[in-house]
Motif scaffolding. Structure first.
Motif, PDB file in Angstrom:
ATOM      1  N   LEU A 126       1.283  -0.903   0.184  1.00 54.46           N
ATOM      2  CA  LEU A 126       0.273  -0.129   0.677  1.00 54.46           C
ATOM      3  C   LEU A 126       0.865   1.686  -0.012  1.00 54.46           C
ATOM      4  O   LEU A 126       0.677   2.432  -0.686  1.00 54.46           O
ATOM      5  N   ILE A 127       2.227   1.485   0.302  1.00 61.42           N
ATOM      6  CA  ILE A 127       2.676   2.325   0.688  1.00 61.42           C
ATOM      7  C   ILE A 127       3.351   2.733  -0.428  1.00 61.42           C
ATOM      8  O   ILE A 127       3.516   3.508  -1.492  1.00 61.42           O
ATOM      9  N   PHE A 128       3.809   1.620  -1.576  1.00 56.70           N
ATOM     10  CA  PHE A 128       4.622   1.862  -2.316  1.00 56.70           C
ATOM     11  C   PHE A 128       3.301   1.832  -4.042  1.00 56.70           C
ATOM     12  O   PHE A 128       3.396   3.066  -4.536  1.00 56.70           O
ATOM     13  N   VAL A 129       1.902   1.699  -3.450  1.00 59.06           N
ATOM     14  CA  VAL A 129       1.287   2.063  -4.186  1.00 59.06           C
ATOM     15  C   VAL A 129       0.781   3.701  -4.377  1.00 59.06           C
ATOM     16  O   VAL A 129       1.139   4.913  -4.664  1.00 59.06           O
ATOM     17  N   ALA A 130       0.858   3.760  -3.024  1.00 58.99           N
ATOM     18  CA  ALA A 130       0.648   5.505  -2.195  1.00 58.99           C
ATOM     19  C   ALA A 130       1.881   6.247  -3.174  1.00 58.99           C
ATOM     20  O   ALA A 130       1.280   7.344  -3.360  1.00 58.99           O
ATOM     21  N   ILE A 131       2.755   5.772  -3.012  1.00 58.19           N
ATOM     22  CA  ILE A 131       3.991   6.448  -3.326  1.00 58.19           C
ATOM     23  C   ILE A 131       3.695   7.162  -4.589  1.00 58.19           C
ATOM     24  O   ILE A 131       4.134   8.180  -5.955  1.00 58.19           O
ATOM     25  N   THR A 132       3.566   5.808  -5.429  1.00 55.71           N
ATOM     26  CA  THR A 132       2.813   6.033  -6.627  1.00 55.71           C
ATOM     27  C   THR A 132       1.901   6.541  -7.325  1.00 55.71           C
ATOM     28  O   THR A 132       2.201   7.741  -8.086  1.00 55.71           O
ATOM     29  N   MET A 133       1.406   7.207  -6.469  1.00 55.24           N
ATOM     30  CA  MET A 133       0.255   7.860  -6.407  1.00 55.24           C
ATOM     31  C   MET A 133       0.462   9.437  -5.893  1.00 55.24           C
ATOM     32  O   MET A 133      -0.110  10.726  -6.985  1.00 55.24           O
ATOM     33  N   VAL A 134       1.185   9.858  -5.305  1.00 52.89           N
ATOM     34  CA  VAL A 134       1.665  10.404  -4.976  1.00 52.89           C
ATOM     35  C   VAL A 134       2.085  11.448  -5.979  1.00 52.89           C
ATOM     36  O   VAL A 134       1.756  12.747  -6.423  1.00 52.89           O
ATOM     37  N   ARG A 135       3.406  10.960  -6.672  1.00 54.56           N
ATOM     38  CA  ARG A 135       4.101  11.231  -7.806  1.00 54.56           C
ATOM     39  C   ARG A 135       2.991  11.631  -9.182  1.00 54.56           C
ATOM     40  O   ARG A 135       2.796  12.602  -9.415  1.00 54.56           O
ATOM     41  N   GLU A 136       1.900  10.987  -8.889  1.00 57.07           N
ATOM     42  CA  GLU A 136       1.255  11.531 -10.645  1.00 57.07           C
ATOM     43  C   GLU A 136       0.537  12.452  -9.956  1.00 57.07           C
ATOM     44  O   GLU A 136       0.192  13.035 -11.457  1.00 57.07           O
ATOM     45  N   SER A 137       0.203  12.587  -9.030  1.00 49.58           N
ATOM     46  CA  SER A 137      -0.869  13.221  -8.764  1.00 49.58           C
ATOM     47  C   SER A 137      -0.305  15.020  -8.602  1.00 49.58           C
ATOM     48  O   SER A 137      -0.673  16.286  -8.679  1.00 49.58           O
ATOM     49  N   LYS A 138       0.988  14.868  -8.211  1.00 49.86           N
ATOM     50  CA  LYS A 138       1.684  15.657  -7.340  1.00 49.86           C
ATOM     51  C   LYS A 138       2.578  16.610  -9.641  1.00 49.86           C
ATOM     52  O   LYS A 138       1.910  17.900  -9.341  1.00 49.86           O
ATOM     53  N   GLY A 139       2.152  16.074 -10.362  1.00 48.13           N
ATOM     54  CA  GLY A 139       2.693  16.542 -11.984  1.00 48.13           C
ATOM     55  C   GLY A 139       1.130  16.983 -12.341  1.00 48.13           C
ATOM     56  O   GLY A 139       1.422  17.566 -12.814  1.00 48.13           O
ATOM     57  N   LEU A 140       0.499  16.127 -11.775  1.00 51.17           N
ATOM     58  CA  LEU A 140      -0.877  16.812 -12.165  1.00 51.17           C
ATOM     59  C   LEU A 140      -1.578  18.319 -12.096  1.00 51.17           C
ATOM     60  O   LEU A 140      -1.795  19.318 -12.708  1.00 51.17           O
TER      61      LEU A 140
END
Length: 313
Positions: A201-215
């Motif tokens: 879950l932490i790995f997936v959360a970090i991936t989602m943070v990166r995606e959301s931050k760019g947008l």
């Protein structure tokens, strides 16, 4: 915002609410740490779906004086909040549960209901993931699934895909932890499974943070769209020089476009005005997601070398 995104989120919400309830009941009966972590995971996913729906609704508010470009980016803000919740509540609490049960082992009871709940959850989560991937593929290009997913501008779909993928991975880990714990009569395996679910879950959360931050910061449209706009405008007979098109996503299906165009110098003001309007219509027709266009038009000066489109490998 596409209707397919909302349907995918509603489907995930319904599945997660039902699954979370059953998982907590099974955890209370069997005493499984991994099942508690899975229940927390599904409960967090349910809340996340509600937050994404809230973000979608708020992002569709019309422009006002304080927000002249609309509220489209609000969906990106809420997707960032979802990622933070997955990290803190989902990942953090799952790791905590695992460490707690490792320090204070709980005697494992009959695992029958654990197996029933986990297998049923896999079927529901798998169906939700299948639908989300199918809808995503319908709107994606031909660059490959994982590349398209990393470039996606629609949190309503990529968040569901990431969360459901993490859910299935977590269920497999929980199933293995329950099996090994009872096979060897060792509660440690169940606790370790809980911690591993938290890591996923932490790995997936970090991936989602990166995606959301760019947008949220302001991400360009996909290279295919930018290059398509460049080719379309540059092919116009009256265009002398076209510089690199500047784009930014204001929402998943709303792009802001700024063009610096130098037209042929022999044109009149009326011809220049008509040419600009004609370009705007052609761009919107070819690329419906381009909603706002600003063209800085000039018809003086000689031909200069235009900026080149950089292709991303």
């Amino acid at each position: 915002m596409t209707g397919n995104s909302k349907i995918a989120i509603y489907g995930a919400l319904a599945a997660n609410l039902a699954i979370a309830t059953v998982k907590f009941i099974a955890a209370s009966v069997t005493g499984s740490s991994a099942m508690i972590s899975e229940g927390i995971h599904s409960a967090v996913d349910s809340g996340n779906s509600l937050l994404l729906l809230l973000g979608m609704k708020r992002s569709q508010r019309p422009p006002d004086r304080g927000h002249p470009f609309g509220h489209g980016k609000e969906i990106y803000f809420w997707s960032l909040i979802v990622a933070i919740l997955v990290f803190s509540l989902g990942g953090g609490m799952s790791v905590y549960e695992g460490v707690s049960h490792l320090q204070h082992p709980v005697e494992l009871r009959d695992p029958f209901w654990n197996y029933i709940v986990l297998i049923a959850s896999m079927l529901f989560e798998g169906a939700s993931l299948f639908y989300a991937v199918r809808e995503f593929n319908r709107s994606s290009g031909g660059s490959g699934f994982f590349r398209e997913l990393s470039m996606s501008k629609d949190p309503g779909l990529f968040a569901v895909i990431y969360e459901e993928s993490a859910a299935i991975a977590g269920l497999l880990i929980a199933l293995l932890g329950v099996f090994l714990g009872h096979y060897f009569n060792e509660p440690m395996f169940d606790a370790i499974a809980s911690m591993l679910i938290g890591v996923v879950l932490i790995f997936v959360a970090i991936t989602m943070v990166r995606e959301s931050k760019g947008l949220l910061v302001g991400e360009s449209a996909n290279n295919e769209i930018v290059k398509g706009i460049y080719d379309l405008v540059n092919s116009e007979v009256k265009v002398e020089t076209l510089y690199f098109p500047l784009t930014m996503h204001l929402a998943p299906n709303e792009i802001l476009l700024a063009l610096d165009v130098e037209f042929k110098k022999e044109m009149t003001v009326e011809e220049l005005f008509d040419s600009v309007n004609d370009l705007e219509e052609k761009i919107k027709q070819a690329f419906p997601s381009v909603k706002k266009i600003y063209i800085e038009a000039k018809n003086f000066g000689g031909r200069q070398r235009p900026w080149q489109i950089e292709t991303v490998d």
